[in-house]
Design a protein around this motif. Structure first.
Motif, PDB file in Angstrom:
ATOM      1  N   ASP A 140       0.833  -1.199   0.000  1.00  0.00           N
ATOM      2  CA  ASP A 140       0.000   0.000   0.000  1.00  0.00           C
ATOM      3  C   ASP A 140       0.873   1.257   0.000  1.00  0.00           C
ATOM      4  OD1 ASP A 140      -2.450  -1.400   0.037  1.00  0.00           O
ATOM      5  OD2 ASP A 140      -2.263  -1.695   2.200  1.00  0.00           O
ATOM      6  N   ALA A 141       1.974   1.205  -0.747  1.00  0.00           N
ATOM      7  CA  ALA A 141       2.949   2.293  -0.721  1.00  0.00           C
ATOM      8  C   ALA A 141       2.574   3.383  -1.719  1.00  0.00           C
ATOM      9  CB  ALA A 141       4.343   1.764  -1.061  1.00  0.00           C
ATOM     10  N   TYR A 142       2.820   4.626  -1.313  1.00  0.00           N
ATOM     11  CA  TYR A 142       2.725   5.725  -2.253  1.00  0.00           C
ATOM     12  C   TYR A 142       3.671   5.487  -3.427  1.00  0.00           C
ATOM     13  CZ  TYR A 142       0.320   9.114   0.821  1.00  0.00           C
ATOM     14  OH  TYR A 142      -0.576   9.789   1.600  1.00  0.00           O
ATOM     15  N   PRO A 143       3.264   5.774  -4.649  1.00  0.00           N
ATOM     16  CA  PRO A 143       4.233   5.766  -5.752  1.00  0.00           C
ATOM     17  C   PRO A 143       5.377   6.733  -5.462  1.00  0.00           C
ATOM     18  CG  PRO A 143       1.990   5.851  -6.603  1.00  0.00           C
ATOM     19  CD  PRO A 143       1.884   6.025  -5.116  1.00  0.00           C
ATOM     20  N   GLY A 144       6.587   6.269  -5.747  1.00  0.00           N
ATOM     21  CA  GLY A 144       7.757   7.108  -5.543  1.00  0.00           C
ATOM     22  C   GLY A 144       8.276   7.146  -4.129  1.00  0.00           C
ATOM     23  N   SER A 145       7.712   6.338  -3.234  1.00  0.00           N
ATOM     24  CA  SER A 145       8.124   6.431  -1.833  1.00  0.00           C
ATOM     25  C   SER A 145       9.089   5.334  -1.405  1.00  0.00           C
ATOM     26  CB  SER A 145       6.895   6.401  -0.917  1.00  0.00           C
ATOM     27  OG  SER A 145       6.288   5.119  -0.890  1.00  0.00           O
ATOM     28  N   VAL A 146       9.316   4.315  -2.241  1.00  0.00           N
ATOM     29  CA  VAL A 146      10.212   3.228  -1.849  1.00  0.00           C
ATOM     30  C   VAL A 146      11.655   3.711  -1.897  1.00  0.00           C
ATOM     31  CG1 VAL A 146      11.091   0.940  -2.447  1.00  0.00           C
ATOM     32  CG2 VAL A 146       8.638   1.429  -2.624  1.00  0.00           C
ATOM     33  N   ARG A 147      12.386   3.486  -0.802  1.00  0.00           N
ATOM     34  CA  ARG A 147      13.797   3.833  -0.720  1.00  0.00           C
ATOM     35  C   ARG A 147      14.568   2.587  -0.284  1.00  0.00           C
ATOM     36  NH1 ARG A 147      11.761   7.841  -2.477  1.00  0.00           N
ATOM     37  NH2 ARG A 147      12.365  10.030  -2.181  1.00  0.00           N
ATOM     38  N   PHE A 148      15.386   2.054  -1.189  1.00  0.00           N
ATOM     39  CA  PHE A 148      16.207   0.901  -0.849  1.00  0.00           C
ATOM     40  C   PHE A 148      17.438   1.352  -0.065  1.00  0.00           C
ATOM     41  CE2 PHE A 148      14.178  -0.795  -4.798  1.00  0.00           C
ATOM     42  CZ  PHE A 148      13.508  -1.859  -4.191  1.00  0.00           C
ATOM     43  N   ARG A 213     -14.308   0.862  -0.553  1.00  0.00           N
ATOM     44  CA  ARG A 213     -15.336   1.712  -1.151  1.00  0.00           C
ATOM     45  C   ARG A 213     -14.738   2.948  -1.820  1.00  0.00           C
ATOM     46  NH1 ARG A 213     -15.394   2.602   4.303  1.00  0.00           N
ATOM     47  NH2 ARG A 213     -15.110   4.766   5.000  1.00  0.00           N
ATOM     48  N   ASN A 214     -13.494   3.237  -1.520  1.00  0.00           N
ATOM     49  CA  ASN A 214     -12.854   4.435  -2.062  1.00  0.00           C
ATOM     50  C   ASN A 214     -11.819   4.085  -3.145  1.00  0.00           C
ATOM     51  OD1 ASN A 214     -14.313   6.094  -0.315  1.00  0.00           O
ATOM     52  ND2 ASN A 214     -12.763   5.924   1.295  1.00  0.00           N
ATOM     53  N   ALA A 215     -12.117   3.053  -3.912  1.00  0.00           N
ATOM     54  CA  ALA A 215     -11.165   2.600  -4.941  1.00  0.00           C
ATOM     55  C   ALA A 215     -10.859   3.703  -5.948  1.00  0.00           C
ATOM     56  CB  ALA A 215     -11.715   1.368  -5.646  1.00  0.00           C
ATOM     57  N   SER A 216     -11.862   4.490  -6.304  1.00  0.00           N
ATOM     58  CA  SER A 216     -11.634   5.569  -7.278  1.00  0.00           C
ATOM     59  C   SER A 216     -10.731   6.649  -6.693  1.00  0.00           C
ATOM     60  CB  SER A 216     -12.966   6.179  -7.721  1.00  0.00           C
ATOM     61  OG  SER A 216     -13.739   5.242  -8.435  1.00  0.00           O
ATOM     62  N   LEU A 217     -10.895   6.912  -5.406  1.00  0.00           N
ATOM     63  CA  LEU A 217     -10.027   7.889  -4.755  1.00  0.00           C
ATOM     64  C   LEU A 217      -8.590   7.387  -4.741  1.00  0.00           C
ATOM     65  CD1 LEU A 217      -9.574  10.486  -3.123  1.00  0.00           C
ATOM     66  CD2 LEU A 217     -10.192   9.198  -1.057  1.00  0.00           C
ATOM     67  N   ARG A 218      -8.405   6.096  -4.476  1.00  0.00           N
ATOM     68  CA  ARG A 218      -7.048   5.545  -4.497  1.00  0.00           C
ATOM     69  C   ARG A 218      -6.437   5.687  -5.892  1.00  0.00           C
ATOM     70  NH1 ARG A 218      -4.672  -0.133  -2.036  1.00  0.00           N
ATOM     71  NH2 ARG A 218      -2.612   0.050  -3.009  1.00  0.00           N
ATOM     72  N   GLU A 219      -7.228   5.400  -6.923  1.00  0.00           N
ATOM     73  CA  GLU A 219      -6.741   5.565  -8.292  1.00  0.00           C
ATOM     74  C   GLU A 219      -6.263   7.002  -8.511  1.00  0.00           C
ATOM     75  OE1 GLU A 219      -6.593   3.873 -11.386  1.00  0.00           O
ATOM     76  OE2 GLU A 219      -6.704   1.995 -10.261  1.00  0.00           O
ATOM     77  N   ALA A 220      -7.055   7.955  -8.031  1.00  0.00           N
ATOM     78  CA  ALA A 220      -6.709   9.359  -8.219  1.00  0.00           C
ATOM     79  C   ALA A 220      -5.439   9.733  -7.462  1.00  0.00           C
ATOM     80  CB  ALA A 220      -7.878  10.238  -7.763  1.00  0.00           C
ATOM     81  N   GLU A 222      -2.960   7.758  -6.388  1.00  0.00           N
ATOM     82  CA  GLU A 222      -1.779   7.116  -6.960  1.00  0.00           C
ATOM     83  C   GLU A 222      -1.386   7.762  -8.281  1.00  0.00           C
ATOM     84  OE1 GLU A 222      -2.726   2.935  -7.042  1.00  0.00           O
ATOM     85  OE2 GLU A 222      -1.873   2.652  -5.032  1.00  0.00           O
ATOM     86  N   TYR A 223      -2.369   8.189  -9.050  1.00  0.00           N
ATOM     87  CA  TYR A 223      -2.093   8.875 -10.310  1.00  0.00           C
ATOM     88  C   TYR A 223      -1.356  10.187 -10.051  1.00  0.00           C
ATOM     89  CZ  TYR A 223      -3.096  10.849 -14.959  1.00  0.00           C
ATOM     90  OH  TYR A 223      -2.985  11.405 -16.214  1.00  0.00           O
ATOM     91  N   VAL A 224      -1.795  10.928  -9.060  1.00  0.00           N
ATOM     92  CA  VAL A 224      -1.138  12.197  -8.715  1.00  0.00           C
ATOM     93  C   VAL A 224       0.309  11.949  -8.302  1.00  0.00           C
ATOM     94  CG1 VAL A 224      -1.074  14.060  -7.009  1.00  0.00           C
ATOM     95  CG2 VAL A 224      -3.231  13.459  -8.127  1.00  0.00           C
ATOM     96  N   HIS A 225       0.529  10.961  -7.442  1.00  0.00           N
ATOM     97  CA  HIS A 225       1.887  10.696  -6.972  1.00  0.00           C
ATOM     98  C   HIS A 225       2.784  10.194  -8.103  1.00  0.00           C
ATOM     99  CE1 HIS A 225       1.808  11.253  -2.557  1.00  0.00           C
ATOM    100  NE2 HIS A 225       0.513  11.103  -2.735  1.00  0.00           N
ATOM    101  N   SER A 226       2.223   9.414  -9.014  1.00  0.00           N
ATOM    102  CA  SER A 226       3.026   8.867 -10.106  1.00  0.00           C
ATOM    103  C   SER A 226       3.427   9.923 -11.122  1.00  0.00           C
ATOM    104  CB  SER A 226       2.258   7.756 -10.826  1.00  0.00           C
ATOM    105  OG  SER A 226       2.020   6.668  -9.981  1.00  0.00           O
ATOM    106  N   LEU A 227       2.557  10.899 -11.350  1.00  0.00           N
ATOM    107  CA  LEU A 227       2.777  11.866 -12.431  1.00  0.00           C
ATOM    108  C   LEU A 227       2.859  13.304 -11.935  1.00  0.00           C
ATOM    109  CD1 LEU A 227       0.435  10.353 -15.170  1.00  0.00           C
ATOM    110  CD2 LEU A 227       2.902  10.169 -15.009  1.00  0.00           C
ATOM    111  N   ALA A 228       3.264  13.477 -10.688  1.00  0.00           N
ATOM    112  CA  ALA A 228       3.321  14.830 -10.127  1.00  0.00           C
ATOM    113  C   ALA A 228       4.288  15.730 -10.877  1.00  0.00           C
ATOM    114  CB  ALA A 228       3.693  14.769  -8.646  1.00  0.00           C
TER     115      ALA A 228
END
Length: 320
Positions: A140-148, A213-220, A222-228
């Motif tokens: 359930d990680a934010y896009p762009g948040s993984v740090r190895f 129930r908030n699947a559409s919000l999650r899509e939104a 994750e889209y923002v974080h991926s393409l900010a």
């Protein structure tokens, strides 16, 4: 990585002169300070191979000589393991001298300096998009948040598993007859291998976003974080999430107590701060980082930054 994930990539090159090596490698890794090639007491020679596609490539480079530089790869995660020679990675910060055969992630999200000498350098490049997708599903990680953690030493058992996984990945990606669907699944498998092999941190999506129930919000979100870093708009976010612009506004207001525009601005400010905290004044400037995250007006950007973090961006950079 290529904008087309299925575009096949095959590169083979070699040479005997320092200038030719500099030209070939001169734009491949987001150089900050440029690369410097120095011949040793042996005749200088280099050879490079890349095979894969827009999501994953396997690369091997041979140098007889020394290469130094400061780079900041973008859009992909890179894993290195040496078959010959020596390396010093992240010079002046969290320095690592990897053993032969020891897999090591490159630092990500900031410039880092390195030196390699007389090496056979093997590399796996995986697109951020694939890693983010798998990390979102698993953690359930934010896009762009993984740090190895590039300083972690993988034990013998972990190295054995990693090498077995590499053989599986190579069988697919070195086979010109493998189809696109198999390659896509293998790239996802590679992302799982990286997450299983290397200690890492990530930021988890809020519980409100994770509710089924908030699947559409999650899509939104994750889209923002991926393409900010792209010129996205609230209407584009709404379309991607399958919502009307008004529905998107209501979802962000109800569950995140903000508007889509304010959320996007906050994500971009957070990304700027991450880069400034990780950067140094001799490798980045506030202006270039702000512009990279779509802030065109530096005065308004600075005011928004102060409002969010309580200090000017140049203070963050110089303190780092």
């Amino acid at each position: 990585m290529s904008a087309d994930p299925r575009r096949r990539v095959l590169v083979e090159a070699q040479g005997d002169d320092v200038d030719g090596a500099a030209r070939f490698f001169g734009s491949g890794y987001g150089e900050v300070g440029g690369l410097r090639f120095v011949a040793s007491d042996r005749p200088f020679h280099w050879r490079h191979t890349t095979r894969g596609d827009g999501e994953l490539t396997l690369r091997t480079t041979h140098f007889s000589g020394e290469v130094t530089g400061t780079i900041q790869p973008r859009g992909e995660r890179i894993i290195q393991w040496l078959g010959r020679g020596s390396a010093l990675m992240d010079i002046g910060r969290d320095e690592v001298t990897p053993e032969l055969g020891q897999p090591m992630p490159f630092p990500w999200g900031r410039p880092f300096s390195f030196r390699v000498t007389d090496v056979e350098q093997n590399l796996l490049h995986l697109s951020d998009r694939v890693l983010d997708e798998v990390a979102s599903e698993r953690e359930d990680a934010y896009p762009g948040s993984v740090r190895f953690d590039h300083t972690a030493v993988i034990d013998d058992e972990g190295r054995t598993r990693f090498n077995a996984a590499l053989r599986h990945i190579a069988r697919t990606y070195l086979d010109d007859a493998s189809d696109d669907a198999v390659r896509a699944e293998t790239a996802r498998y590679a992302a799982k291998v990286l997450l299983d092999t290397f200690p890492h941190t990530s930021r988890r999506l809020p519980d409100e976003v994770l509710a089924p129930r908030n699947a559409s919000l999650r899509e939104a979100v994750e889209y923002v974080h991926s393409l900010a870093h792209e010129p996205i708009t609230p209407s584009g976010v709404a379309k991607h999430a399958g919502l009307t612009p008004r529905g998107l506004q209501q979802a962000f207001s109800r569950h995140l107590d903000t508007t889509p525009s304010e959320y996007l601005r906050a994500v971009r400010l957070d990304r700027v701060r991450d880069e400034l905290v990780e950067g140094t004044a001799d490798t980045v400037t506030v202006a270039e980082v702000a512009q990279r995250w779509a802030f065109a007006h530096l005065g308004r950007f600075s005011a928004s930054y102060v409002h969010r973090f309580g200090e000017y961006p140049r203070e963050t950079l110089h303190r780092a």
